[in-house]
Motif scaffolding. Structure first.
Motif, short mmCIF file in Angstrom:
data_model
loop_
_atom_site.label_atom_id
_atom_site.label_comp_id
_atom_site.label_asym_id
_atom_site.label_seq_id
_atom_site.Cartn_x
_atom_site.Cartn_y
_atom_site.Cartn_z
N THR A 73 33.34 41.48 47.65
CA THR A 73 32.88 42.77 47.56
C THR A 73 32.56 43.02 46.01
N THR A 74 31.87 43.92 45.60
CA THR A 74 32.07 44.55 44.29
C THR A 74 31.65 45.93 44.33
N ARG A 75 31.81 47.01 43.61
CA ARG A 75 31.36 48.32 43.57
C ARG A 75 30.08 48.47 42.65
N LEU A 76 29.01 48.28 43.04
CA LEU A 76 27.65 48.58 42.19
C LEU A 76 27.28 50.01 42.29
N LYS A 77 27.39 50.75 43.54
CA LYS A 77 27.25 52.09 43.58
C LYS A 77 28.41 53.05 43.92
N PRO A 78 28.41 54.19 43.24
CA PRO A 78 29.32 55.05 43.31
C PRO A 78 29.74 55.41 44.90
N GLU A 79 30.91 55.81 45.37
CA GLU A 79 31.08 56.49 46.66
C GLU A 79 30.02 57.67 46.90
N PRO A 80 29.66 57.94 48.26
CA PRO A 80 30.09 57.41 49.41
C PRO A 80 29.23 55.99 49.60
N ALA A 81 28.69 55.39 48.67
CA ALA A 81 28.00 53.94 49.04
C ALA A 81 29.18 53.15 49.18
N VAL A 82 29.06 51.89 49.93
CA VAL A 82 29.97 50.90 50.35
C VAL A 82 29.87 50.08 49.23
N ALA A 83 31.24 49.37 49.03
CA ALA A 83 31.12 48.18 48.10
C ALA A 83 30.19 47.21 48.84
N THR A 84 29.54 46.51 47.83
CA THR A 84 28.43 45.65 48.05
C THR A 84 28.82 44.21 48.38
N PRO A 85 28.59 43.65 49.32
CA PRO A 85 28.89 42.31 49.63
C PRO A 85 28.13 41.26 48.77
N VAL A 86 29.05 40.50 47.94
CA VAL A 86 28.49 39.54 47.07
C VAL A 86 28.95 38.29 47.16
N TRP A 87 28.61 37.33 46.24
CA TRP A 87 29.10 36.04 46.13
C TRP A 87 29.60 36.17 44.65
N SER A 88 30.61 35.63 44.34
CA SER A 88 31.11 35.72 43.04
C SER A 88 32.00 34.36 42.57
N PHE A 89 32.17 34.06 41.51
CA PHE A 89 33.06 32.96 41.20
C PHE A 89 34.39 33.15 41.21
N ASP A 90 35.50 32.67 41.67
CA ASP A 90 36.91 33.09 41.66
C ASP A 90 37.00 34.41 41.99
N SER A 91 36.24 35.17 42.96
CA SER A 91 36.49 36.50 43.21
C SER A 91 36.46 37.53 42.08
N ALA A 92 35.71 37.29 40.91
CA ALA A 92 35.73 38.01 39.65
C ALA A 92 34.45 38.63 39.70
N ALA A 93 34.39 40.03 39.36
CA ALA A 93 33.36 40.72 39.18
C ALA A 93 32.59 40.22 38.15
N VAL A 94 32.92 39.83 36.78
CA VAL A 94 32.50 39.64 35.77
C VAL A 94 32.03 38.08 35.98
N PRO A 95 30.86 37.69 35.74
CA PRO A 95 30.45 36.35 35.61
C PRO A 95 31.18 35.57 34.86
#
Length: 495
Positions: A73-95
């Motif tokens: 997960t990563t936070r793309l929208k501020p709360e109260p939105a939930v953290a967005t379920p994503v796929w990433s490399f090595d669990s890092a938000a930065v590609p």
């Protein structure tokens, strides 16, 4: 022989427009900045008959690096939105940004911890065919729980994209966030104070922050999966970049969006284009300070920041009233010392100085399919009622694992493709394994830069020329991944 005319840039093919005109993209995209750090058929896929040789003076291999594609997960929208379920490399938000020096070996083991098949295409690298990363053509896709090691020596310095590319299954891994950049540094790079990568992505989110569903035919048959939130290097825009006054900056811009293209404008920044699609060019200022930016395109830009603190400029996507993708601001002590004017970063002597067209193999490539627009009701949405899996076609055949090659050519032969867009939409196209020249009408010249990606407007024909010097099975297809997944690609073989 066609002559080369000096030019600025126009990467959208339009024979009615002069070469000094910068033509635009279609919709919008996403950006991020990561500064350079110290280096640390188609028939079942088979190896190519031969591959580019590694030069005897090639540098020692770099260690194997592992990239694990994992859900998170990563936070793309501020709360109260939930953290967005994503796929990433090595669990890092930065590609990731993979950096090597020219002549070094890329050795990257990709672990697929998602629930979908995966392969990674090195977009723009004139690669060895087995390493091109097209699951279903050049390799078997990496199954869930499996891994594959990519090992190759990039022949060219430049800025390249890392994109998921699996026949019939590319949109979802890309739309869930998998992307990155490969930077191959020159042996003697131009002196700069900062070297940033700027990777655009966009995301199609619901109001609560979750990803909207994939696989919608209406998107695939029209403009593709257009996101409603833009990120730069994995973070919502704008990205704030701070440098010292008087800094010389290199920006490596890349569009990794699933579908969105845009024009980008440089506000209060005097930039010079030093490379297009990874290949160096004569340095020039973009006309009207704008550049077209369809998915898959890359630019290397050079600029000198003002000598005073507090100066600021921005990179803006021309979407709506304008969307700031990144800002550059000066702060701190000025950079001292004299330096020369910004100039070319060098030339790639591996590419031919001329493309001889007299005896070229010439083939027509016609793009068809997709939704249609009712000319009597232009305000209505495009409509598609055909097969959901066979939305698009190239020369009458939709891209699939059994499609026959568009043509076969002997290694070293010059090829001219007349690409005709008979669809209702602009088409961003990518040629694998080669760089090409965009020809002028009647073959009377060509644009003075090499490309591997460009945009062809609806109803238009463009001609591209390249020397088929890389053996193997190579794609030419849509960079809008929903279109790619539903048939908008073909392939050719160099023997």
């Amino acid at each position: 022989m066609p002559h080369r005319r000096s030019s600025r840039i126009g990467l959208v093919s339009d024979p009615a427009v002069s070469r000094r005109t910068l033509l635009g993209g279609v919709a919008a995209f996403a950006l991020g900045s990561t500064e350079a750090v110290a280096q640390a058929p188609a028939r079942p896929a088979v190896p190519a008959k031969s591959a580019p040789e590694v030069k005897p003076d090639a540098k020692p291999e770099t260690p194997v690096r592992t990239l694990s594609a994992v859900p998170g997960t990563t936070r793309l929208k501020p709360e109260p939105a939930v953290a967005t379920p994503v796929w990433s490399f090595d669990s890092a938000a930065v590609p990731p940004v993979v950096r090597v020096k020219l002549g070094e070996t890329v050795r990257l083991r990709v672990e697929n911890k998602t629930d979908r098949p995966l392969s990674l295409h090195w977009h723009g690298v004139r690669n060895q065919n087995p390493m091109d990363g097209v699951g279903g053509l050049t390799q078997a896709p990496i199954p869930p729980g499996g891994d594959f090691t990519y090992t190759f020596v990039p022949p060219d310095a430049g800025s390249f994209l890392i994109r998921p590319l699996v026949v019939g299954g590319s949109s979802e891994p890309s739309g869930r966030g998998l992307a990155g950049m490969l930077v191959v540094e020159e042996v003697v790079p131009p002196p700069v104070d900062h070297d940033f990568t700027v990777l655009m992505q966009d995301w199609r989110l619901s109001d609560n922050g979750t990803l909207l569903p994939f696989g919608q035919t209406a998107f695939a048959a029209s403009s593709g999966r257009l996101g409603n939130l833009v990120t730069v290097n994995g973070k919502p825009v704008p990205d704030a970049i701070t440098v010292r006054p008087g800094s010389r900056v290199r920006l490596r811009l890349a569009n990794a969006c699933n579908a969105r293209g845009t024009r980008i404008r440089f506000d209060n920044l005097k930039v010079y284009v030093a490379a297009v699609d990874g290949q160096p060019t004569d340095t020039f200022e973009p006309l009207r300070a704008t550049l077209p930016f369809p998915p898959g395109t890359r630019y290397d830009l050079m600029l000198d920041m003002p000598a005073e603190a507090g100066a600021s400029g921005s990179i803006t996507a021309l979407v709506g009233n304008g969307l700031a993708l990144a800002t550059l601001t000066t702060s701190g002590e000025p950079v001292t010392g004299k330096r020369g004017a910004i100039g070319p970063i060098g030339e790639n002597k591996l590419l031919p100085a001329e493309v001889r067209l007299q005896n070229a193999l010439r083939r027509d490539v016609v793009l068809t399919g997709g939704a249609r627009i009712d000319k009597d009701k232009p305000a209505t949405e495009p409509a598609y009622t055909g097969d959901a899996g066979k939305v698009w076609a190239v020369n009458g055949a939709w891209g699939n694992a059994g499609v026959a090659p568009l043509f076969t050519v002997k290694r070293g032969q010059v090829v001219v493709l007349a690409l005709r867009n008979d669809t209702a939409f602009p088409q961003a196209l990518h040629l694998h394994g080669h760089s090409f020249r965009l020809l002028h009408p009647l073959d009377d010249g060509w644009e003075p830069y090499w490309l591997d990606t460009f945009q062809l407007l609806e109803g238009r024909t463009a001609r591209i020329a390249f020397k088929a010097d890389n053996p193997g099975r190579w794609m030419i297809g849509a960079t809008v991944l929903e279109r790619f997944d539903t048939g908008l690609w073909g392939w050719f073989e160099v023997t």
